[in-house]
Scaffold this motif. Sequence first.
Motif, mmCIF file in Angstrom:
data_model
loop_
_atom_site.group_PDB
_atom_site.id
_atom_site.type_symbol
_atom_site.label_atom_id
_atom_site.label_comp_id
_atom_site.label_asym_id
_atom_site.label_seq_id
_atom_site.Cartn_x
_atom_site.Cartn_y
_atom_site.Cartn_z
ATOM 1 N N ARG A 218 40.584 17.377 51.520
ATOM 2 C CA ARG A 218 40.605 15.925 51.386
ATOM 3 C C ARG A 218 41.496 15.408 50.259
ATOM 4 O O ARG A 218 41.970 14.265 50.310
ATOM 5 N N ALA B 163 35.372 18.842 54.507
ATOM 6 C CA ALA B 163 36.380 17.976 53.887
ATOM 7 C C ALA B 163 36.829 18.404 52.485
ATOM 8 O O ALA B 163 38.001 18.229 52.139
ATOM 9 N N SER C 24 33.371 16.885 58.482
ATOM 10 C CA SER C 24 33.005 16.144 57.272
ATOM 11 C C SER C 24 32.495 17.092 56.199
ATOM 12 O O SER C 24 32.832 16.957 55.021
ATOM 13 N N LYS D 234 28.764 7.827 61.908
ATOM 14 C CA LYS D 234 28.518 9.241 61.641
ATOM 15 C C LYS D 234 27.017 9.511 61.511
ATOM 16 O O LYS D 234 26.485 10.458 62.110
ATOM 17 N N GLN E 186 41.106 17.895 61.787
ATOM 18 C CA GLN E 186 40.782 16.588 61.232
ATOM 19 C C GLN E 186 41.923 15.601 61.424
ATOM 20 O O GLN E 186 41.698 14.435 61.778
#
Length: 215
Positions: free
Chosen positions: A129, A125, A122, A177, A74
């Motif tokens: 994150r 994440a 994603s 996305k 990422q």
Amino acid sequence: MANRANAGISSRKKPKQARSNDLVTAVLQAAIQVLAQEGAQRFTTARVAEKAGVSIGSLYQYFPNKAAILFRLQSDEWRETSNLLGDILTDQSQHPFERLRSLVHAFIRSECEEAAVRVALSDAAPLYRDAPEAHEARQADKPIIERFMLEVLPETSDTVRRRAGGLVMTTMSTVGKEFSEAPRSEEEIEAHADAMADMFCAYLQQLGKNTRRAG
């Protein structure tokens, strides 16, 4: 539990020799393949090691857990996006709106070309994150956007420019996305990018007009 998931997402050590660099490269390339084929839910260090042709012990020398591998993928993607922003938005040979249009096209195309990996990242994440490293990496492109918005909207306030920059980037990322989650033809990509670029340019032009009227 969130703290445990976000613990130790940085690489354990940096490769210093060619052989070590080759091993890390093999692991990351294998990780991309596993992520694209299996998705975030079935992504494991064992699958990555097997795909890379290395022992799990060798993998753990550089990546303490799967979150560290995913964060590296990422952060590399964030770095590529920042480089893309810098290369396009700082090109003074083009009008600012032409630069913005070029950025939208390049970003949407990139999203579509790497959709499987980006969607899986994603989904993964939550593993990284909230970590400080992730927060720092996400801020890398802010100065680029701020300088561009100052060039486009020199008479507006800092607050308006920050809001405009955040809206453009968030919209481009979110819509890009979602758009890339389905297979797209070349014509669809061009049309979608053109429409989004038109929207951004019209929005920024209107902000400039509003500021001049208020003044």
